[in-house]
Design a protein around this motif. Structure first.
Motif, PDB file in Angstrom:
ATOM      1  N   GLU A 219      19.637 -30.180 -21.278  1.00 16.61           N
ATOM      2  CA  GLU A 219      20.259 -30.166 -22.558  1.00 16.61           C
ATOM      3  C   GLU A 219      19.251 -30.419 -23.583  1.00 16.61           C
ATOM      4  OE1 GLU A 219      24.837 -31.485 -22.489  1.00 16.61           O
ATOM      5  OE2 GLU A 219      23.813 -32.257 -20.844  1.00 16.61           O
ATOM      6  N   LEU A 220      19.318 -29.871 -24.947  1.00 16.10           N
ATOM      7  CA  LEU A 220      18.355 -30.129 -25.908  1.00 16.10           C
ATOM      8  C   LEU A 220      19.234 -30.692 -27.268  1.00 16.10           C
ATOM      9  CD1 LEU A 220      15.656 -27.325 -25.415  1.00 16.10           C
ATOM     10  CD2 LEU A 220      15.346 -29.588 -24.852  1.00 16.10           C
ATOM     11  N   ARG A 221      18.589 -31.532 -27.786  1.00 13.85           N
ATOM     12  CA  ARG A 221      19.150 -31.833 -29.225  1.00 13.85           C
ATOM     13  C   ARG A 221      19.362 -30.750 -30.147  1.00 13.85           C
ATOM     14  NH1 ARG A 221      16.001 -36.281 -28.591  1.00 13.85           N
ATOM     15  NH2 ARG A 221      14.732 -35.840 -30.178  1.00 13.85           N
ATOM     16  N   THR A 222      18.057 -29.718 -30.013  1.00 18.81           N
ATOM     17  CA  THR A 222      17.965 -28.799 -31.036  1.00 18.81           C
ATOM     18  C   THR A 222      19.034 -27.609 -30.794  1.00 18.81           C
ATOM     19  OG1 THR A 222      16.132 -27.942 -29.705  1.00 18.81           O
ATOM     20  CG2 THR A 222      15.562 -29.217 -31.535  1.00 18.81           C
ATOM     21  N   VAL A 223      19.386 -27.746 -29.573  1.00 20.58           N
ATOM     22  CA  VAL A 223      20.452 -26.555 -29.167  1.00 20.58           C
ATOM     23  C   VAL A 223      21.713 -27.258 -28.441  1.00 20.58           C
ATOM     24  CG1 VAL A 223      20.874 -24.262 -27.989  1.00 20.58           C
ATOM     25  CG2 VAL A 223      18.466 -25.351 -28.627  1.00 20.58           C
ATOM     26  N   PRO A 224      22.546 -27.971 -29.224  1.00 19.91           N
ATOM     27  CA  PRO A 224      23.693 -28.366 -28.574  1.00 19.91           C
ATOM     28  C   PRO A 224      24.535 -27.370 -28.261  1.00 19.91           C
ATOM     29  CG  PRO A 224      23.749 -28.551 -31.090  1.00 19.91           C
ATOM     30  CD  PRO A 224      22.302 -28.244 -30.678  1.00 19.91           C
ATOM     31  N   GLY A 225      25.317 -27.723 -26.952  1.00 20.26           N
ATOM     32  CA  GLY A 225      26.312 -26.705 -26.411  1.00 20.26           C
ATOM     33  C   GLY A 225      25.811 -25.488 -25.629  1.00 20.26           C
ATOM     34  N   VAL A 226      24.357 -25.735 -25.149  1.00 20.32           N
ATOM     35  CA  VAL A 226      23.769 -24.892 -24.206  1.00 20.32           C
ATOM     36  C   VAL A 226      23.384 -25.711 -22.982  1.00 20.32           C
ATOM     37  CG1 VAL A 226      22.199 -23.161 -23.778  1.00 20.32           C
ATOM     38  CG2 VAL A 226      23.220 -23.037 -25.633  1.00 20.32           C
TER      39      VAL A 226
ATOM     40  N   LEU B 157       5.336 -20.251 -23.798  1.00 19.42           N
ATOM     41  CA  LEU B 157       6.617 -19.901 -24.131  1.00 19.42           C
ATOM     42  C   LEU B 157       6.979 -21.490 -24.885  1.00 19.42           C
ATOM     43  CD1 LEU B 157       8.502 -18.614 -21.333  1.00 19.42           C
ATOM     44  CD2 LEU B 157       8.142 -17.502 -23.065  1.00 19.42           C
ATOM     45  N   ARG B 158       6.469 -22.599 -24.257  1.00 19.09           N
ATOM     46  CA  ARG B 158       6.776 -23.774 -25.283  1.00 19.09           C
ATOM     47  C   ARG B 158       5.961 -23.687 -26.482  1.00 19.09           C
ATOM     48  NH1 ARG B 158       8.671 -28.522 -22.643  1.00 19.09           N
ATOM     49  NH2 ARG B 158       7.820 -27.384 -20.522  1.00 19.09           N
ATOM     50  N   ARG B 159       5.050 -23.379 -26.450  1.00 19.80           N
ATOM     51  CA  ARG B 159       4.215 -23.375 -27.754  1.00 19.80           C
ATOM     52  C   ARG B 159       5.188 -22.311 -28.785  1.00 19.80           C
ATOM     53  NH1 ARG B 159      -0.447 -23.208 -24.516  1.00 19.80           N
ATOM     54  NH2 ARG B 159      -0.500 -20.938 -24.402  1.00 19.80           N
ATOM     55  N   ARG B 160       5.336 -21.232 -28.370  1.00 23.74           N
ATOM     56  CA  ARG B 160       5.997 -20.197 -29.247  1.00 23.74           C
ATOM     57  C   ARG B 160       7.499 -20.941 -29.777  1.00 23.74           C
ATOM     58  NH1 ARG B 160       8.032 -14.756 -26.652  1.00 23.74           N
ATOM     59  NH2 ARG B 160       5.671 -14.907 -25.875  1.00 23.74           N
ATOM     60  N   LEU B 161       8.098 -21.749 -28.855  1.00 17.93           N
ATOM     61  CA  LEU B 161       9.513 -22.195 -29.322  1.00 17.93           C
ATOM     62  C   LEU B 161       9.352 -23.492 -30.226  1.00 17.93           C
ATOM     63  CD1 LEU B 161      11.001 -22.017 -25.682  1.00 17.93           C
ATOM     64  CD2 LEU B 161      11.814 -20.665 -27.889  1.00 17.93           C
ATOM     65  N   ARG B 162       8.168 -24.404 -29.795  1.00 17.06           N
ATOM     66  CA  ARG B 162       7.755 -25.453 -30.950  1.00 17.06           C
ATOM     67  C   ARG B 162       7.456 -24.955 -32.499  1.00 17.06           C
ATOM     68  NH1 ARG B 162       4.280 -28.790 -26.420  1.00 17.06           N
ATOM     69  NH2 ARG B 162       5.679 -30.237 -26.162  1.00 17.06           N
ATOM     70  N   GLU B 163       6.913 -23.579 -32.312  1.00 11.28           N
ATOM     71  CA  GLU B 163       6.635 -23.103 -33.680  1.00 11.28           C
ATOM     72  C   GLU B 163       7.999 -22.907 -34.551  1.00 11.28           C
ATOM     73  OE1 GLU B 163       4.206 -19.759 -32.930  1.00 11.28           O
ATOM     74  OE2 GLU B 163       2.523 -20.878 -32.490  1.00 11.28           O
ATOM     75  N   ARG B 164       9.241 -22.570 -33.607  1.00 10.16           N
ATOM     76  CA  ARG B 164      10.254 -22.222 -34.164  1.00 10.16           C
ATOM     77  C   ARG B 164      11.145 -23.442 -34.295  1.00 10.16           C
ATOM     78  NH1 ARG B 164      12.361 -16.350 -32.581  1.00 10.16           N
ATOM     79  NH2 ARG B 164      10.498 -15.518 -32.315  1.00 10.16           N
ATOM     80  N   GLY B 165      10.660 -24.624 -34.286  1.00  7.04           N
ATOM     81  CA  GLY B 165      11.223 -25.904 -34.649  1.00  7.04           C
ATOM     82  C   GLY B 165      12.025 -26.666 -33.359  1.00  7.04           C
ATOM     83  N   HIS B 166      11.742 -26.083 -32.228  1.00  5.22           N
ATOM     84  CA  HIS B 166      12.383 -26.795 -30.889  1.00  5.22           C
ATOM     85  C   HIS B 166      11.522 -28.138 -30.471  1.00  5.22           C
ATOM     86  CE1 HIS B 166      15.468 -23.953 -30.429  1.00  5.22           C
ATOM     87  NE2 HIS B 166      14.541 -22.986 -30.834  1.00  5.22           N
TER      88      HIS B 166
ATOM     89  N   PRO C   1      17.177 -23.880 -22.321  1.00  5.62           N
ATOM     90  CA  PRO C   1      18.128 -23.859 -23.504  1.00  5.62           C
ATOM     91  C   PRO C   1      17.637 -23.285 -24.879  1.00  5.62           C
ATOM     92  CG  PRO C   1      18.468 -25.787 -22.284  1.00  5.62           C
ATOM     93  CD  PRO C   1      17.241 -25.028 -21.770  1.00  5.62           C
ATOM     94  N   ALA C   2      16.375 -23.731 -25.176  1.00  6.81           N
ATOM     95  CA  ALA C   2      15.938 -23.250 -26.448  1.00  6.81           C
ATOM     96  C   ALA C   2      15.520 -21.669 -26.372  1.00  6.81           C
ATOM     97  CB  ALA C   2      14.732 -23.847 -26.725  1.00  6.81           C
ATOM     98  N   LEU C   3      15.026 -21.256 -25.372  1.00  6.62           N
ATOM     99  CA  LEU C   3      14.750 -19.916 -25.165  1.00  6.62           C
ATOM    100  C   LEU C   3      15.932 -18.833 -25.108  1.00  6.62           C
ATOM    101  CD1 LEU C   3      12.026 -18.365 -24.539  1.00  6.62           C
ATOM    102  CD2 LEU C   3      12.685 -18.313 -22.075  1.00  6.62           C
ATOM    103  N   TYR C   4      17.037 -19.326 -24.607  1.00  4.00           N
ATOM    104  CA  TYR C   4      18.175 -18.731 -24.634  1.00  4.00           C
ATOM    105  C   TYR C   4      18.893 -18.605 -26.188  1.00  4.00           C
ATOM    106  CZ  TYR C   4      23.380 -17.511 -24.013  1.00  4.00           C
ATOM    107  OH  TYR C   4      24.560 -17.018 -24.238  1.00  4.00           O
ATOM    108  N   ALA C   5      18.717 -19.655 -26.873  1.00  6.54           N
ATOM    109  CA  ALA C   5      19.083 -19.826 -28.145  1.00  6.54           C
ATOM    110  C   ALA C   5      18.421 -18.770 -29.177  1.00  6.54           C
ATOM    111  CB  ALA C   5      19.049 -21.330 -28.687  1.00  6.54           C
TER     112      ALA C   5
END
Length: 602
Positions: A60-67, A81-90, A102-106
């Motif tokens: 579970e991630l604070r940036t994606v509550p509920g997933v 993938l982590r670099r790409r998601l960090r660029e989107r604020g995760h 969870p972030a990738l699904y969001a």
């Protein structure tokens, strides 16, 4: 690498979930985690491989509550993938590969699975809408099995292992009548059907979605292609071996002495020297005594050429009668190949020596048409019947002998339904596309995941070892699809790549499967034969009702007079099936007690 489980749109008690977790804890001994809410649950037994100190599941991630997500497998492109998601604020609390799910699904919804490169089975619950949603996904080749039961009321139950799934009190554990014929005709239940009624496996490359009241909808994704440059097979394979050799735990290689594992060993050994500055450890299994088909010399030659620290593991055949029931239990459903016992013993040794990750050469024969049956089918003249001999070659017991072992009632049942051999034959004959396309599709989509990868997954994880398979990486699979047919027939492209890399004796040798010489071992006076006679008694056969006691007695008599590979393999297959049936009966009978004890342990 872990074992996962859960339920959706269904009630599952804490005792149920503890029982499920308890039955597959061997595959995830390092940590246990579970989350549940109204109508859903997710759980995980963790084998800590990537960032062992982090990676607590469910994710579970604070940036994606509920997933909420759980994950079994390994993602080799998680850093990208982590670099790409960090660029989107995760923001991520650790460097574990599964933490990003969870972030990738969001960001991508159910299409997230198409971005994953590795081996995986993922279960995810999305709680952000008034009604929750379940998403399940598997890798392109089905390297990580996910069993599921879709109940008539819309509830879904799933687990990494069959014995764990039936620990849910709502999941039935009843054999499918036709499964025995499927097993003896193809050595296991191919495709997505399991040996039990109402229990299936998610197909390779599948994403499934469930919403309350709508049940589970399964669709197949398009296979991942690889657009990175480099058409040289050795270069692409080397790149994937290097990627898979990265781990936060000790890594070794399984070296059979053949071409496929030999190439992986040579490339991994080079990586270990250059990057880690130390030799690779390799493992080869053999048997005490002198037996036909010994590959020890070839394995040692590969190890010497590659400069590895070689472990030759000797197993005493006198131990087989004790090892086989344990092997069958971990398989979850019957597999008639005697190699299962060797596989179980090999990974036991790998773990005992302190290794958590093992690179293997699995998958090359399917991608590059290396099996004798595939080569014979492809070499048959135009207009000749190549299908019948090919289907016959899959069997654990030849058709005429199978028929003599069935009761009259079971033969009538099969005649009415259509025997397995007939159904597969019709399927192959009606397939569109070339002969090569038809064979490759059958081998990679049906036989490989059900017969081969499930065995590797279950028996490596029985000892908490992660088996990694470079040949089944998307880049290698995509390259194999692009090669001319002549280069991906008989593994010609691999032979070309191996020249100058492996000892010439290994490159020149004819193909020989890594096998157990069961015809020389299943003989009068051995513990293995005593076990077969005990388990295939008339009393046990009457409980099943599909096998004829007189036919089995005749098989024993024929084998005693003149042991042969045909009679020995037939007895082995029947023994494995009866051991599995007995274990299934015991699991059903002990379910309430197991749930209670597992609940206390959790």
């Amino acid at each position: 690498m872990c074992r996962i489980f859960g339920s959706f749109a269904a009630g599952a008690t804490v005792h149920d979930l503890a029982a499920v977790a308890g039955r597959q804890r061997h595959g995830g001994p390092d940590a246990h985690g579970m989350r549940r809410g109204p109508g859903w649950s997710l759980g995980c037994n963790r084998l800590a491989v990537t960032d062992p100190a982090g990676g607590a599941q469910p994710y579970e991630l604070r940036t994606v509550p509920g997933v909420v997500a759980v994950f079994n497998g390994e993602l080799y492109n998680h850093r990208e993938l982590r670099r790409r998601l960090r660029e989107r604020g995760h923001v991520f609390p650790d460097d574990c590969d599964g933490t990003l799910l969870p972030a990738l699904y969001a960001e991508y919804g159910a299409a997230f699975a198409g971005l994953l490169e590795g081996m995986f089975a993922v279960a995810l619950v999305d709680l952000r809408s008034p009604e929750p949603r379940l998403v399940l996904a598997t890798d392109d080749h089905g390297m990580k099995t996910l069993y599921y039961h879709a109940a008539p009321d819309g509830g879904v139950y799933f687990a990494s292992e069959l014995s764990a799934l039936i620990a849910f009190s709502q999941v039935p554990a009843v054999q499918r009548e036709e499964a025995l014929d499927e097993y003896l005709t193809t050595r296991t239940c191919l495709g997505q059907q399991s040996a039990l009624r109402g229990i299936r496996t998610l197909p390779p490359g599948a994403t499934a979605v469930a919403d309350p009241g709508r049940g589970l909808r399964v669709h197949r994704r398009q296979p991942r292609d690889d657009e990175r440059p480099g058409a040289d097979l050795l270069g692409v394979l080397g790149r994937e071996v290097r990627a898979l050799a990265r781990a936060d735990v000790p890594v070794c290689a399984v070296t059979s002495g053949g071409l496929d594992s030999g190439l992986v060993t040579a490339l991994a050994a080079e990586h270990a020297r250059k990057v880690r500055g130390e030799p690779l450890h390799t493992f080869h299994l053999t048997y005490k005594g002198n037996w036909p088909g010994d590959e020890d010399g070839f394995a040692r030659a590969v190890a010497r050429r590659s400069g590895t620290v070689h472990h030759q593991i000797e197993v005493d055949p006198g131990e087989f009668a004790e090892l086989l029931p344990r092997t069958v239990w971990h398989l979850g459903q019957p597999n008639a190949d005697p190699i299962t016992l060797s596989t179980y013993a090999l990974f036991r040794a790998v773990r005992a020596e302190g290794f958590t990750v093992a690179l293997t050469g699995d998958g090359a024969d399917e991608l590059f048409a290396g099996y004798d049956r595939m080569r014979a089918a492809l070499a048959a003249p135009a207009g000749a019947d190549w299908v019948s001999p090919y289907v016959a070659s899959l069997a654990a017991i030849p058709r005429a002998l199978r028929d003599s072992l069935y009761t009259s009632d079971y033969r009538a049942f099969l005649a009415d339904r259509g025997p397995t051999e007939q159904r597969i034959t019709e399927q192959l004959r009606s397939a569109a596309g070339s002969r090569h396309t038809t064979l490759t599709a059958f081998e990679t989509l049906q036989r490989l995941p059900a017969y081969h990868l499930r065995r590797i997954d279950h028996l490596s994880m029985a000892w908490a070892v992660e088996a990694r398979m470079p040949y089944l990486q998307p880049a290698v699979s995509a390259l194999a699809r692009r090669l001319p047919v002549r280069l991906r027939t008989g593994k010609r492209a691999l032979f070309d790549a191996a020249r100058g890399v492996l000892p010439e004796a290994v490159v020149r040798r004819p193909k020989q499967p890594f096998h157990l010489p069961v015809d020389a071992m299943l003989v009068r006076g051995t513990p293995l034969m005593a076990l077969a006679q005990e388990m295939l008694s008339s009393g046990n056969l009457r409980l099943d009702g599909r096998l004829c006691a007189q036919g089995i007695a005749g098989l024993f008599a024929t084998h005693r007079r003149q042991p042969s590979p045909v009679t020995a393999t037939a007895l082995w297959a029947l023994l494995v099936h009866e051991l599995w049936s007995e274990e299934l009966r015991a699991l059903r009978a002990s379910a309430p007690r197991v749930r209670s004890l597992a609940g206390l342990a959790a």
